[in-house]
Design a protein around this motif. Structure first.
Motif, PDB file in Angstrom:
ATOM      1  N   ARG A 132       0.831  -1.205   0.000  1.00  0.00           N
ATOM      2  CA  ARG A 132       0.000   0.000   0.000  1.00  0.00           C
ATOM      3  C   ARG A 132       0.867   1.257   0.000  1.00  0.00           C
ATOM      4  O   ARG A 132       0.519   2.276  -0.604  1.00  0.00           O
ATOM      5  N   ALA A 143      -6.713   6.837   1.812  1.00  0.00           N
ATOM      6  CA  ALA A 143      -5.780   6.072   2.644  1.00  0.00           C
ATOM      7  C   ALA A 143      -5.608   6.679   4.035  1.00  0.00           C
ATOM      8  O   ALA A 143      -4.964   6.071   4.900  1.00  0.00           O
ATOM      9  N   ASP A 172      -6.696   4.287   6.576  1.00  0.00           N
ATOM     10  CA  ASP A 172      -6.004   2.995   6.636  1.00  0.00           C
ATOM     11  C   ASP A 172      -5.752   2.589   8.099  1.00  0.00           C
ATOM     12  O   ASP A 172      -5.498   3.446   8.957  1.00  0.00           O
ATOM     13  N   LYS A 193      -1.059   5.626   7.040  1.00  0.00           N
ATOM     14  CA  LYS A 193      -1.772   6.886   7.311  1.00  0.00           C
ATOM     15  C   LYS A 193      -0.806   8.069   7.310  1.00  0.00           C
ATOM     16  O   LYS A 193      -1.084   9.118   6.729  1.00  0.00           O
TER      17      LYS A 193
END
Length: 624
Positions: free
Chosen positions: A212, A234, A237, A243
């Motif tokens: 990610r 995101a 997240d 983050k």
């Protein structure tokens, strides 16, 4: 000097060939069998030339000339020991739609050594049409012979491929092995395009936080609305590192999704001036509620710059609470409060505060005088003129004087023209230039005589700015004067001026530079145009059409050649008259991509060239 006999032969060849060209059904001339035979005779010796490019073009031309019966004989070149000849033959076969060509190209790519992969890919793929490239590359990426080949092909697609080809890079999302996938993702990071958004979405769905994070990096590299929206998502997240990475990206591009984060930061750290400035830019509805508690009360524990910024933001609210806070600061015994108030009054737009500002113009504190001088200009109240002119006579600090002069121009009252004219006689260049800028802001015709005086200054920068100022006051009268002064304008000042001028004037000045002997300025315009990509094409065309400097025209031509636009045919054709062999070659090579009906006569003229490379390129241009 060119051999007269050779030149005569060329003329004869052109005359003979031109006389017997046969018209085709499409209206384009075709070569007769006799002409093809003669061309093949010229080609044969070039297949063993010492020049690689000559051998390559010779076999490409031969491949385009042979008929179906001779194809089997021609195919022997596809197994030649000379890789240049072999590659040229395979490309020629692929261009004819022969499976032996495409399958042979796949085999050559698979067998290529790591240190020659890039060159092999370019030689074998670049000349092919998009449809053929796509099919070949799909096959290679689906079942690569080895990982170096996959990486090299992937890199070529991402760096040099057409947008339609770039779509093939999405295949990276189907690769499970990290040691294979990650190097390919790094390629996309280096050569990002909007089409990589699908890869971003796939990576952001990865089960692994590391995957990610790569998705976020790629989204940042693409830097489009959609990619940044994916980054904003995101923020939710579950992984703290993801983050934080999303936050950092959104902060770096000032994305609106960071507003709640900014508000939280300012509450936690009142000294975070950067976050306050960003909140001001975003027009945060909660900003005032965040700031009020931070500045209320005497002498809050803030740096002066932070304090000034916060109070100025509050002043822009123009409500009762902000007015009460300003009044309290003006009455404070602390200098920091009064400095902040002097800075903020200008943003209030409230002329009732002018009575408080007037005595500040002669205050014992330089910081108060400086901020008061700036606020006079922001308030734009002509009632402040007498205070400013009086303060200017008494002021010794240069920064305060500059602020007072600028405020005269910002207020926009013509009664200050005589004061500003007097300031134009100052010895200090900065003060003179500030006065001149103020006169320009006023657009006062009666100020031109004072600026004319400065326009004779021995300093080129001062002189240039004065003439620009005259032009801004009266473009009709001073237009020609400005164009003539281009010859003496300092480089940095010239480009700085361009950004401030109306588009029509900017265009005229740029054209004047291209016509002038100012090579560095002209090259600067061309390089700037090249950096813009397609939007810069018009400037490149002007450089070719207007400049007499070969460095300028050659650079512009080389860039235009990469686009091979129909409108540039005559410009590219003109490169053939250049004394630089490389540029002539570039021109001839580019003409290969134009319609054959427009280039036949050009390539025909190269058939008997003394230069083998020009000769084979001419033949290839006729038969391709």
């Amino acid at each position: 000097m060119r051999n007269p006999r050779s030149f005569l032969c060329t003329l004869t060849a052109v005359a003979v060939f031109g006389a017997v060209l046969v018209g085709s059904a499409e209206g384009r001339a075709e070569l007769t069998p006799e002409q093809l035979t003669e061309l093949r005779t010229k080609l044969e010796p070039n297949l063993s030339s010492e020049q690689k490019e000559v051998r390559r073009l010779a076999v490409l031309a031969l491949g385009a000339m042979v008929d179906k019966k001779e194809l089997k004989t021609f195919s022997k070149y596809a197994t030649d020991v000379d890789p240049v000849v072999k590659h040229g033959a395979l490309v020629a076969l692929a261009l004819r739609g022969e499976k032996a060509g495409t399958s042979g190209i796949e085999k050559e790519l698979a067998a290529a050594e790591a240190d020659t992969l890039d060159l092999t890919i370019a030689e074998l793929l670049q000349p092919l049409p998009l449809e053929t490239q796509t099919q070949l590359l799909k096959n290679v990426l689906k079942k690569p012979a080895n990982e170096p080949l996959r990486l090299a092909v992937f890199t070529w697609i991402a760096r040099d491929g057409d947008d339609a080809l770039y779509a093939l890079t999405s295949s990276v999302t189907a690769i499970k092995a990290a040691e294979v996938r990650d190097p390919l993702l790094k390629v996309l990071l280096k050569y990002p395009r909007e089409q990589a958004l699908e890869v971003v979405k796939a990576q952001l769905k990865s089960k692994e936080a590391a995957g990610r994070l790569v998705g976020l990096e790629l989204a940042k590299a693409i830097n489009s609305h959609d990619s940044l929206q994916a980054v904003a998502a995101a923020l939710e997240d579950k992984d703290e590192a993801v983050k934080k990475a999303a936050e950092a990206i959104l902060f770096s591009v000032k994305h609106p999704a960071i507003v709640p984060l900014l508000e939280a930061r300012v509450k936690e750290n009142p000294k975070d001036i950067a976050s306050i400035v960003l909140l001001k830019e975003f027009g945060s509805a909660n900003l005032l509620e965040v700031l009020y508690p931070l500045v209320e009360g005497d002498n809050p524990p803030l740096e002066q710059e932070q304090y000034n910024e916060m109070l100025s933001v509050i002043a822009t609210a123009k409500n009762d609470r902000s007015k009460q806070i300003l009044q309290a600061k003006l009455a404070s015994s602390f200098e920091a409060d009064r400095v902040a108030a002097a800075a903020a009054i200008g943003y209030s737009g409230d002329s009732s505060f002018l009575a408080n500002l007037v005595p500040m113009a002669t205050d014992g504190s330089q910081a108060i005088r400086l901020n008061a001088a700036i606020s006079f200009g922001l308030l734009k109240d002509p009632a402040a003129i007498s205070t400013i002119t009086d303060a200017l006579q008494k002021e010794a600090d240069k920064d305060v004087k500059l602020a007072l002069i600028r405020s005269m121009g910002e207020i926009g009252d013509s009664s200050v023209v005589s004061n500003l004219q007097f300031m134009m006689t100052e010895r200090d260049n900065d003060l003179r230039l500030a006065a001149m800028d103020a006169l320009v802001a006023l657009k006062a015709i009666d100020a031109t005589s004072a600026i004319e005086y400065v326009a004779q200054d021995p300093d080129p920068l001062v002189r240039w700015k004065a003439i620009v100022a005259l032009f801004q006051i009266d473009p009709v009268v001073y237009g020609e004067r400005l164009k003539k002064e281009v010859a003496n304008a300092p480089d940095d000042a010239f480009f700085e001026t361009l950004a401030t001028l109306p588009e029509a004037t900017k265009t005229k000045l740029e054209e004047e530079v291209l016509r002038s002997t100012r090579s560095e300025l002209a090259l600067g315009l061309v390089k700037s145009a090249i950096a813009k990509g397609r939007p810069g094409i018009e400037m490149l065309r002007k450089a070719v059409d207007l400049s007499s400097d070969k460095d300028v025209t050659n650079l512009a031509l080389q860039s235009l050649a990469t686009y091979a636009e129909a409108d540039d045919f005559d410009r590219i054709k003109g490169a053939l008259e250049n004394t630089d062999r490389k540029l002539r070659l570039m021109g001839l090579r580019t003409l290969l991509s134009y319609e054959k009906s427009k280039t036949e006569a050009i390539f025909l003229a190269q058939v008997n060239s003394d230069d083998p490379l020009f000769q084979v390129m001419g033949i290839y241009g006729l038969v391709k």
